[in-house]
Design a protein around this motif. Structure first.
Motif, PDB file in Angstrom:
ATOM      1  N   LEU A  49      -0.904  -0.665  -4.507  1.00 13.43           N
ATOM      2  CA  LEU A  49       0.018  -0.826  -5.705  1.00 13.43           C
ATOM      3  C   LEU A  49      -0.611  -1.202  -7.163  1.00 13.43           C
ATOM      4  CD1 LEU A  49       2.975  -0.380  -6.474  1.00 13.43           C
ATOM      5  CD2 LEU A  49       3.407  -2.830  -6.227  1.00 13.43           C
ATOM      6  N   THR A  50      -1.629  -1.996  -7.014  1.00 10.70           N
ATOM      7  CA  THR A  50      -2.427  -2.256  -8.303  1.00 10.70           C
ATOM      8  C   THR A  50      -3.013  -1.033  -8.821  1.00 10.70           C
ATOM      9  OG1 THR A  50      -2.615  -4.400  -7.284  1.00 10.70           O
ATOM     10  CG2 THR A  50      -4.107  -3.969  -9.558  1.00 10.70           C
ATOM     11  N   GLN A  51      -3.659  -0.486  -7.806  1.00 10.84           N
ATOM     12  CA  GLN A  51      -4.587   1.015  -8.106  1.00 10.84           C
ATOM     13  C   GLN A  51      -3.638   1.918  -8.920  1.00 10.84           C
ATOM     14  OE1 GLN A  51      -6.472   1.372  -4.297  1.00 10.84           O
ATOM     15  NE2 GLN A  51      -8.263   1.880  -5.523  1.00 10.84           N
ATOM     16  N   LEU A  52      -2.553   2.059  -8.071  1.00  8.71           N
ATOM     17  CA  LEU A  52      -1.393   3.172  -8.696  1.00  8.71           C
ATOM     18  C   LEU A  52      -1.100   2.736  -9.783  1.00  8.71           C
ATOM     19  CD1 LEU A  52       0.578   3.522  -5.325  1.00  8.71           C
ATOM     20  CD2 LEU A  52      -1.010   5.220  -6.229  1.00  8.71           C
TER      21      LEU A  52
ATOM     22  N   MET B 266       0.847  -1.198  -0.019  1.00  8.19           N
ATOM     23  CA  MET B 266      -0.076   0.036   0.050  1.00  8.19           C
ATOM     24  C   MET B 266       0.872   1.238  -0.117  1.00  8.19           C
ATOM     25  SD  MET B 266      -3.511  -0.289   0.549  1.00  8.19           S
ATOM     26  CE  MET B 266      -4.185   0.640   1.879  1.00  8.19           C
ATOM     27  N   VAL B 267       0.474   2.201  -0.678  1.00  9.43           N
ATOM     28  CA  VAL B 267       1.258   3.361  -0.843  1.00  9.43           C
ATOM     29  C   VAL B 267      -0.132   4.469  -0.561  1.00  9.43           C
ATOM     30  CG1 VAL B 267       2.147   5.335  -2.038  1.00  9.43           C
ATOM     31  CG2 VAL B 267       2.815   2.976  -2.336  1.00  9.43           C
TER      32      VAL B 267
ATOM     33  N   LYS C 168       6.272   7.544  -6.494  1.00  9.74           N
ATOM     34  CA  LYS C 168       5.747   6.770  -5.609  1.00  9.74           C
ATOM     35  C   LYS C 168       5.806   5.154  -5.647  1.00  9.74           C
ATOM     36  CE  LYS C 168       2.297   9.806  -3.919  1.00  9.74           C
ATOM     37  NZ  LYS C 168       0.860  10.155  -4.126  1.00  9.74           N
ATOM     38  N   ILE C 169       5.490   5.010  -7.051  1.00  7.97           N
ATOM     39  CA  ILE C 169       5.368   3.282  -7.210  1.00  7.97           C
ATOM     40  C   ILE C 169       6.787   2.708  -7.145  1.00  7.97           C
ATOM     41  CG2 ILE C 169       4.862   1.699  -9.180  1.00  7.97           C
ATOM     42  CD1 ILE C 169       2.676   3.745 -10.247  1.00  7.97           C
ATOM     43  N   LEU C 170       7.790   3.447  -7.905  1.00 12.75           N
ATOM     44  CA  LEU C 170       9.089   2.959  -7.669  1.00 12.75           C
ATOM     45  C   LEU C 170       9.737   2.643  -6.261  1.00 12.75           C
ATOM     46  CD1 LEU C 170      10.925   4.655 -10.617  1.00 12.75           C
ATOM     47  CD2 LEU C 170      10.082   2.219 -10.487  1.00 12.75           C
ATOM     48  N   SER C 171       9.221   3.817  -5.598  1.00  6.08           N
ATOM     49  CA  SER C 171       9.623   3.674  -3.914  1.00  6.08           C
ATOM     50  C   SER C 171       9.094   2.364  -3.140  1.00  6.08           C
ATOM     51  CB  SER C 171       9.186   4.813  -3.266  1.00  6.08           C
ATOM     52  OG  SER C 171       7.714   4.714  -2.911  1.00  6.08           O
ATOM     53  N   GLU C 172       8.007   1.517  -4.049  1.00  9.70           N
ATOM     54  CA  GLU C 172       7.424   0.242  -3.569  1.00  9.70           C
ATOM     55  C   GLU C 172       8.580  -0.871  -3.430  1.00  9.70           C
ATOM     56  OE1 GLU C 172       4.085  -0.510  -2.347  1.00  9.70           O
ATOM     57  OE2 GLU C 172       4.681   1.489  -1.453  1.00  9.70           O
ATOM     58  N   GLY C 173       9.494  -0.717  -4.389  1.00  7.75           N
ATOM     59  CA  GLY C 173      10.496  -1.928  -4.506  1.00  7.75           C
ATOM     60  C   GLY C 173      11.405  -2.070  -5.784  1.00  7.75           C
ATOM     61  N   ASN C 174      12.338  -2.605  -5.668  1.00  8.33           N
ATOM     62  CA  ASN C 174      13.322  -2.829  -6.918  1.00  8.33           C
ATOM     63  C   ASN C 174      12.746  -3.507  -8.139  1.00  8.33           C
ATOM     64  OD1 ASN C 174      15.068  -1.997  -4.884  1.00  8.33           O
ATOM     65  ND2 ASN C 174      15.623  -3.948  -4.442  1.00  8.33           N
ATOM     66  N   ARG C 175      11.954  -4.422  -7.941  1.00  2.79           N
ATOM     67  CA  ARG C 175      11.561  -5.171  -9.292  1.00  2.79           C
ATOM     68  C   ARG C 175      10.259  -4.310 -10.005  1.00  2.79           C
ATOM     69  NH1 ARG C 175      11.221 -11.006  -7.405  1.00  2.79           N
ATOM     70  NH2 ARG C 175      10.228 -11.188  -9.627  1.00  2.79           N
ATOM     71  N   ILE C 176       9.857  -3.140  -9.409  1.00  2.00           N
ATOM     72  CA  ILE C 176       8.856  -2.475  -9.943  1.00  2.00           C
ATOM     73  C   ILE C 176       9.286  -1.706 -11.336  1.00  2.00           C
ATOM     74  CG2 ILE C 176       7.302  -0.790  -9.523  1.00  2.00           C
ATOM     75  CD1 ILE C 176       6.840  -1.745  -6.615  1.00  2.00           C
TER      76      ILE C 176
END
Ligand SMILES: Cc1ncc(C[n+]2csc(CCOP(=O)(O)OP(=O)(O)O)c2C)c(N)n1
Ligand SMILES: [Mg+2]
Length: 356
Positions: free
Chosen positions: A7-10, A1-2, A278-286
Motif C-alpha cells: 500500500l505504501t508503494q501504491l 498488499m495489492v 486499487k488503493i481505495l479498495s484497500e479500506g475505508n479510511r484510505i
C-alpha cells in the motif's frame, strides 16, 4: 498488499503520478493566458511509465528525453519550480528561460536534457552509457523516445553501437500510436512491431501496457534488471496514449485523424484512476489519506506557478549568453541605450566581449 505492491508503494506511485497529471492540467488551463509562449507537448495519460521506472533507478543513473518530456523530468526528480519557470521564459527556469518546454535539464539529478529534434537525444543517451562504462561506474542510461523516433536513422546507429559495445542503456519507447497525426499503421507494415525491429538489432526486448500499473511495474523491473544485472542493452515498448493534441493544451479528436472511440477506450484505462481505485479498495479510511496527498500536491503545484509568475525575465543584456549560434548581421547589444550590433560595438570600442 495489492498484487505484489505494498500500500505504501501504491500511495507513493499515486502521489507522483497525481503530481505530474496536476502540473500538466494546470499548464493546460493557464496556457491560453499567453504567458507560456513556448510550444508545449503534454503527456496526460502517459504518466505512469516514467513514475514506475523511477522505482528502479538511482539518482546517479542518467536520463534523457524528448519534446514530450515534462513527466520524464519530474519523475527523475527534476526541480518543479525551475520547470514551470522555464515554460514562462523566466531567468529562474532550468534553461534560464531560453529553452522552454522542450529543453528541460536538471544536472543535479542527472536528467541530462530534452530535445525538440525527434531522435536527437538517442545518440546522446548512448554516449552517456558509453561514459558510464568507460568510467567503470554502475550507472545506467535511460533514453526516452516516442514510437516515431524508432523510424529515425539515429536510432539504428545508436542502438547498433550499444549492442556492439554492450552498453548499460535502456531505451524506453512510449508507443502512443501517433507521430503527430500519423498512426503507426500508416508508417509501419502491419506484421512488424517496434519490438521486432529492436530485436533485429540485437537489443533485449520487453513489451508492456503502460496503463496497467502492476504489469508495467513487473515489466520495468525486469527490464532494468536486464541492463543492470545481465548487462544487456535493452529496449522496452510501452503501449500508451496521449489524451490531448500533439502540441498544445486542447483535445483534438474532432479534426479526424483518430476516432473518438479509440480515445475513449484509452481514457477508460486511465492509470491514475485505476491506481486510485486499487488503493481505495484497500479500506475505508484510505480516502482521507489520498485527499491529504492530493491537497499537498496541489499546494506544491500552485506554488510552482506562483514562483514562475513572480520570477524576473532574463535581463536583456544576457540575451547572447549561453547560446551557441547567432547571426552577426542581426545581433544587437541591448546593454547600451541605443542598441548596436556586437560587431559595431567591437569595432568602435575595441572591447573584448565574448557574447557567444
Ligand atoms: C527530426 C525531426 N523530424 C520531424 C520533427 C517534427 N516532429 C515533432 S514531434 C514529431 C512526432 C514525434 O512522434 P513520437 O516520436 O512518436 O513522439 P510523440 O510526439 O508521440 O510523443 C514530429 C514528426 C522533428 N521535430 N524532428
Ligand atoms: Mg508517438
Amino acid at each position: 498488499m495489492v498484487h505484489s505492491l505494498t500500500l505504501t508503494q501504491l500511495k507513493r506511485l499515486y502521489k507522483r503520478i497525481f503530481l505530474i497529471r496536476s502540473v500538466e492540467e494546470e499548464i493546460a488551463s493557464r496556457y491560453s493566458a499567453g504567458k507560456m509562449r513556448c510550444p508545449t507537448h503534454l503527456s496526460i495519460g502517459q504518466e505512469s511509465v516514467p513514475v514506475i521506472l523511477e522505482e528502479f533507478l538511482n539518482k546517479e543513473d542518467y536520463a534523457i528525453s524528448t519534446h514530450r518530456g515534462h513527466a520524464h523530468y519530474l519523475a527523475k526528480g527534476g526541480n518543479l519550480n525551475a520547470m514551470i519557470a522555464e515554460l514562462y521564459g523566466k531567468e529562474t527556469g532550468c534553461s534560464k528561460g531560453r529553452g522552454g518546454s522542450m529543453h528541460l535539464i536538471d544536472l543535479k539529478v542527472n536528467f541530462m536534457g530534452t530535445s525538440a529534434i525527434v531522435g536527437n537525444s538517442i545518440p546522446i543517451g548512448v554516449g552517456l552509457a558509453l561514459s558510464a562504462q568507460l568510467n567503470l561506474t554502475e550507472r545506467i542510461s535511460v533514453i526516452y523516445l516516442g514510437d516515431a523516433a524508432v523510424e529515425e536513422g539515429a536510432f539504428y546507429e545508436a542502438a547498433n553501437f550499444s549492442v556492439v559495445r554492450n552498453l548499460p542503456v535502456i531505451f524506453i519507447c512510449e508507443n502512443n500510436l501517433y507521430s503527430v497525426y500519423s498512426n503507426l499503421q500508416a508508417r509501419q507494415p502491419s506484421n512488424r512491431s517496434l519490438t521486432d525491429l529492436a530485436l533485429g538489432i540485437g537489443l533485449k526486448t520487453f513489451t508492456g501496457d503502460g496503463c496497467d500499473i502492476k504489469g508495467c511495474y513487473e515489466t520495468l523491473k525486469n527490464a532494468v534488471s536486464s541492463v543492470r544485472k545481465d548487462k544487456a542493452p535493452t529496449f522496452v515498448e510501452m503501449k500508451t496514449y496521449r489524451w490531448r493534441e500533439h502540441c498544445g493544451p486542447n483535445y483534438d479528436n474532432h479534426i479526424g485523424y483518430r476516432a473518438e472511440s479509440e480515445f475513449l477506450k484509452w481514457q477508460n484505462k486511465d492509470p491514475l484512476k485505476r491506481l486510485k481505485d486499487k488503493i481505495l479498495s484497500e479500506g475505508n479510511r484510505i480516502n482521507d489519506s489520498l485527499l491529504k496527498i492530493e491537497k499537498t500536491v496541489l499546494t506544491q503545484v500552485n506554488s510552482a506557478f506562483d514562483f514562475a509568475e513572480e520570477s524576473p525575465f532574463p535581463d536583456a543584456s544576457t540575451a547572447y549568453s549561453d547560446v551557441y549560434a547567432r547571426d552577426p548581421n542581426n545581433v544587437k547589444d541591448f546593454s547600451t541605450a541605443n542598441p548596436v550590433t556586437i560587431e559595431e560595438k567591437l569595432y568602435h570600442k575595441e572591447d573584448k566581449i565574448c557574447y557567444i
